[in-house]
Each structure stands twice: as C-alpha cells, then as structure tokens.
Design an enzyme around this catalytic site. Structure first.
Site, PDB file in Angstrom:
ATOM      1  CB  SER A   1      39.554  42.985  38.972  1.00  0.00           C
ATOM      2  OG  SER A   1      40.420  43.737  38.217  1.00  0.00           O
TER       3      SER A   1
ATOM      4  N   GLY B   1      45.208  46.350  34.187  1.00  0.00           N
ATOM      5  CA  GLY B   1      46.321  46.510  35.226  1.00  0.00           C
ATOM      6  C   GLY B   1      46.347  46.355  36.524  1.00  0.00           C
ATOM      7  CB  SER B   2      43.470  46.421  38.776  1.00  0.00           C
ATOM      8  OG  SER B   2      42.723  45.154  38.495  1.00  0.00           O
ATOM      9  CD1 TRP B   3      43.454  41.357  39.590  1.00  0.00           C
ATOM     10  CD2 TRP B   3      44.319  39.494  39.252  1.00  0.00           C
ATOM     11  NE1 TRP B   3      42.479  40.576  39.856  1.00  0.00           N
ATOM     12  CE2 TRP B   3      42.916  39.309  39.649  1.00  0.00           C
ATOM     13  CE3 TRP B   3      45.162  38.289  38.896  1.00  0.00           C
ATOM     14  CZ2 TRP B   3      42.279  38.108  39.904  1.00  0.00           C
ATOM     15  CZ3 TRP B   3      44.270  37.177  38.889  1.00  0.00           C
ATOM     16  CH2 TRP B   3      43.133  37.026  39.580  1.00  0.00           C
TER      17      TRP B   3
ATOM     18  CG  ASP C   1      45.682  42.389  27.484  1.00  0.00           C
ATOM     19  OD1 ASP C   1      44.872  42.026  28.621  1.00  0.00           O
ATOM     20  OD2 ASP C   1      45.225  42.743  26.588  1.00  0.00           O
TER      21      ASP C   1
ATOM     22  CG  ASP D   1      48.885  35.255  20.924  1.00  0.00           C
ATOM     23  OD1 ASP D   1      48.432  34.623  21.952  1.00  0.00           O
ATOM     24  OD2 ASP D   1      48.569  34.908  19.655  1.00  0.00           O
TER      25      ASP D   1
ATOM     26  CG  ASP E   1      40.747  39.363  36.597  1.00  0.00           C
ATOM     27  OD1 ASP E   1      40.102  38.498  36.813  1.00  0.00           O
ATOM     28  OD2 ASP E   1      40.481  40.564  36.607  1.00  0.00           O
TER      29      ASP E   1
ATOM     30  CE  LYS F   1      37.515  37.433  35.771  1.00  0.00           C
ATOM     31  NZ  LYS F   1      37.092  38.688  35.243  1.00  0.00           N
TER      32      LYS F   1
END
Length: 297
Positions: free
Chosen positions: A25, A53-55, A77, A93, A118, A158
């Site tokens: 992603s 954590g890719s973004w 997250d 949250d 995302d 998204k």
C-alpha cells in the site's frame, strides 16, 4: 499460494519488500502524491489507522528527506505497531478526546498540515455492509481531522465506492474546496477500493468541532450544516444534495499493473523475500500459541 509465486504474481508486493516497505500500500500513497503533491510544504502529519505502517514509512522518507528538522509525524492505530524512524506511534482510539489531546501535545498545540487514513474494516463480502462500515470509519477519521487540520490542509482516506458514495462526496464538499475520487495504479482494478482526496480544508462558519467520548458521528456533525436528510412539516423527506466527484486514475502508465502477472526481471533473484516487518499482533496469534502447546486438534 506460496511467497515465491506471489512475488511473481504481484510485483508491488515484491517491490515493497525490496524497498523496505511493510506493505504494498506504500505505492498507493506515493502515486497519490505524484498526482496531487500532497507532501508539499507539509511538516505536521497524522496517519490514522496506520498499522502496519507503510504509509508512515512513506511520509517519514519523503518529508525528512527534505531536511525538515521541525517535522512531526504521528501514527495512530488500535493495534500495536513496530517503531518507524521519525514517527511517533500511538496505540489509541481515533475517536477518543484523549487521542486528540495527545496529538496536539506532540505538535506543540499547532494544527496538522495533512491527515490521511488507509484504514478499512475486515470485509464480510456483503458489499452494502462493507461500504456502510467503511463510510462510518471515514466519518470517524473526519471527526478528528476537523479538530486538528489547519485551514487549507488536505485529507486523504480509503473509500469503497458504492451506489450511495455520492452522499459522502457531497458532505465532504461542504468542508473542502475540492473533493476528488482517485484510483492509484497500485490499487487492483478488481477492488472497490479507491481514495477520496480532499484539498483545501474550510472550517464551517459558526461551528466548533468537539470530540466527546460518548458522542456519535451524527451528534458530532450536528450544527455543522454539512447536509443531511430532514423531515418537513408536511412529512415529506428533503433529500440530501448529491454530487459526483471527479474520478482520476493515478500513477504513470509505465508503472506495474497490479492485476497482471510478471516474470522477474533479469538480474533479480528468483528467491522469495521475507516480509520487512512481521505482524506485531496477528489475529491468528492465539491459534498459533495453542498449536504450539498441542491444544488444537
């Protein structure tokens, strides 16, 4: 299907591992940035529903490569997430007021330049239900966004496109100068997934967004005037204004096709690559522990 065959079936999957990204992603955000210049003059970023954590990796590499010593990136997250250079991770949250307060504390009381999400629910295969849950997740992200995003800032999330997505476009149009539906080339064409790109945040006049621990999204946006159905005195229902957002395909045409199968290019090793980051809290973790102890039959 094993790792080796998937490396060939999905070049983005393999390239993510080759370039050190935790998920494919990452290329979606990179292609969105190519189209919309989302990272330009950005110093404070909030990445919602960030795991794995890719973004956040993309944001860290792109923003700190410009030698921005004052830049700050916060990744949020509910799931635990392994650390990323130059990124502050919060296991929290996104709808809780304490999360908002913590982010503002990290930013020194300054607003964010860019907020992205995302996040997506565990899909059920029932498209109407999946679209509804995803729309609610976007509204939850939007709650925090309106509390922390500076005027003129940008928001990306998204979405699952469905027959009622035009209502969400309309509501976002009250809050942003421009709302665009974008489909990166790294996103499979067979997927309902797209990304809503909201440019130029405009706070609603006379409305102060306030997160409450026990408040619903309906209550949060009450008084904002972003559009909702209402019942007139004659009991006729006034429908919301609905709009169609422009649709843009992102990513160079020479980029890999996410739905195609490729043979590995000459010079590439044919061996499969291990994931960059193993899951920190996989849903099957308990089952693995039970299997090791011989408790599964």
């Amino acid at each position: 299907m094993g790792k080796s065959s998937k490396d060939k079936r999905d070049l983005y999957y393999r390239k993510a591992k080759e370039e050190g990204y935790r998920a494919r992603s990452a290329f979606k955000l990179l292609q969105l940035n190519e189209q919309f210049q989302l990272f330009k003059d950005v110093k404070r970023v909030v990445d919602l529903c960030a795991a794995p954590g890719s973004w956040s990796q993309v944001l860290s590499r792109e923003i700190f490569s410009r030698d921005e010593p004052d830049a700050k990136i916060v990744a949020v997250d509910l799931q635990p997430m392994a650390s990323i250079p130059n990124v502050t991770t919060l296991q929290a949250d996104i709808t809780h007021p304490k999360t908002l307060a913590k982010i503002l504390e990290i930013f020194g009381g300054e607003p964010a330049d860019f907020v992205c999400s995302d996040g997506a629910p565990d899909v059920t295969g029932l498209h109407d239900l999946d679209e509804y849950i995803q729309a609610q997740l976007i509204l939850c992200a939007l709650q925090l966004t309106t509390c922390i995003l500076k005027p003129g800032g940008n928001f990306v999330a998204k979405i699952f496109r469905g027959r009622d997505i035009d209502l969400l476009y309309s509501q976002l149009g009250y809050l942003f100068d421009k709302v665009i539906c974008a489909k990166p080339r790294a996103s499979r064409g067979t997927s309902l997934e797209s990304f809503i790109v909201c440019l130029g945040y405009r706070p609603r006049p006379g409305w102060t967004p306030t997160l409450r621990e026990d408040g619903s999204t309906e209550e949060f946006f009450e008084g904002s005037g972003i559009g909702r159905a209402s019942l007139r005195d004659d009991l006729e229902l006034e429908e919301e204004e609905r709009v169609i957002a422009p649709f843009i395909a992102c990513g160079d045409l020479s980029a890999y096709d996410s739905d195609a199968t490729y043979t590995l290019e000459e010079g590439f090793s044919s061996t499969s690559l291990d994931p960059v980051q193993m899951p920190t809290a996989p849903p099957y973790k308990k089952a693995l522990e039970m299997k090791r102890k011989g408790l599964l039959k």
